[in-house]
Design a protein around this motif. Structure first.
Motif, PDB file in Angstrom:
ATOM      1  N   ALA A  80       0.699  -1.225  -0.079  1.00 52.61           N
ATOM      2  CA  ALA A  80       0.016   0.025  -0.221  1.00 52.61           C
ATOM      3  C   ALA A  80       0.873   1.215  -0.011  1.00 52.61           C
ATOM      4  N   GLU A  81       0.148   2.294  -0.456  1.00 48.74           N
ATOM      5  CA  GLU A  81       0.685   3.717  -0.080  1.00 48.74           C
ATOM      6  C   GLU A  81       0.099   4.209   1.035  1.00 48.74           C
ATOM      7  N   ALA A  88       3.083   1.292   8.058  1.00 46.27           N
ATOM      8  CA  ALA A  88       3.281   0.199   7.406  1.00 46.27           C
ATOM      9  C   ALA A  88       4.154  -0.879   8.348  1.00 46.27           C
ATOM     10  N   GLY A  89       3.861  -2.062   8.135  1.00 47.39           N
ATOM     11  CA  GLY A  89       4.551  -3.371   8.799  1.00 47.39           C
ATOM     12  C   GLY A  89       6.106  -3.069   8.402  1.00 47.39           C
ATOM     13  N   ILE A  96       5.708   3.715   0.363  1.00 47.00           N
ATOM     14  CA  ILE A  96       5.111   2.517  -0.163  1.00 47.00           C
ATOM     15  C   ILE A  96       5.584   1.636   0.971  1.00 47.00           C
ATOM     16  N   GLY A  97       4.754   0.776   1.230  1.00 50.56           N
ATOM     17  CA  GLY A  97       5.024  -0.603   2.236  1.00 50.56           C
ATOM     18  C   GLY A  97       3.987  -1.334   2.330  1.00 50.56           C
ATOM     19  N   PHE A  98       4.226  -2.528   3.098  1.00 51.35           N
ATOM     20  CA  PHE A  98       3.421  -3.696   3.500  1.00 51.35           C
ATOM     21  C   PHE A  98       2.548  -3.440   4.737  1.00 51.35           C
ATOM     22  N   ASP A 146       5.564   2.244 -10.644  1.00 56.88           N
ATOM     23  CA  ASP A 146       5.748   0.906 -10.901  1.00 56.88           C
ATOM     24  C   ASP A 146       4.674  -0.018 -10.000  1.00 56.88           C
ATOM     25  N   VAL A 147       4.614   0.246  -8.844  1.00 57.54           N
ATOM     26  CA  VAL A 147       3.824  -0.706  -7.801  1.00 57.54           C
ATOM     27  C   VAL A 147       2.269  -0.599  -8.279  1.00 57.54           C
TER      28      VAL A 147
END
Length: 180
Positions: A80-81, A88-89, A96-98, A146-147
């Motif tokens: 996600a952004e 973010a985890g 951008i992260g998970f 890109d994501v």
């Protein structure tokens, strides 16, 4: 080796593993114990609301589930952004992260857009470094576009185009050169 978190791995023409042929992988975490990431350019035919209804509110209606990699394909991974990347985890790069496995509802308010992946790509200690030594991957900086590429099936070609004319032959060769 410098950690590759937040970088893209672009599969080289010499990489014939069907799990990774013509893929673009975003590395989320990389250290001496290994690396994890998700394949960005393999949408499935299933929508998130069909496949993982509990995560449907994170994406636009009808958004597709992506094949994140061959490891734990039954697990959902959310990239996600965030307006607040500390939610973010794992931060891959920038905002951008998970999403953490057990995300609190207030952390979801920070999500501005997301993609859901079935499974992930993973490498054990030294495995990715060995593949890099064999030139199986091209490492490039990731960009937010890109994501969340609008045509993920074209991402591999588009990133190679961004790298310039030295990659034109690889970008335009057929998926199976023996059929040429």
């Amino acid at each position: 080796m410098e950690p590759l978190g937040g970088k893209l791995l672009i599969s080289n023409a010499s990489l014939f593993d069907p799990n990774f042929r013509r893929t673009v992988v975003l590395i989320g975490h990389h250290d001496e114990e290994g690396a994890v990431g998700v394949i960005l350019n393999r949408p499935t035919e299933l929508s998130v609301d069909e496949a993982v209804p509990a995560l449907a509110d994170l994406v636009m209606p009808g958004d597709l589930l992506f094949e994140g990699g061959p490891v734990q394909p039954e697990a959902a991974v959310v990239l996600a952004e965030f307006t607040d990347p500390s939610e973010a985890g794992v931060v891959a790069f920038g905002s951008i992260g998970f999403l953490p496995e057990e995300a609190a509802p207030e952390g979801l308010e920070s999500v501005t857009r997301a993609r859901v992946f079935a499974g992930y790509a993973g490498w054990g200690a030294g495995q990715l470094e060995g593949e890099l030594d064999e030139d199986a991957w091209i490492v490039v900086p990731a960009e937010p576009g890109d994501v969340f590429h609008e045509e993920p099936e074209r991402l591999w070609e588009d990133v190679l185009r961004r790298l310039g004319p030295a990659f034109a032959l690889m970008r335009t060769m057929p998926a199976d050169p023996s059929l040429n």
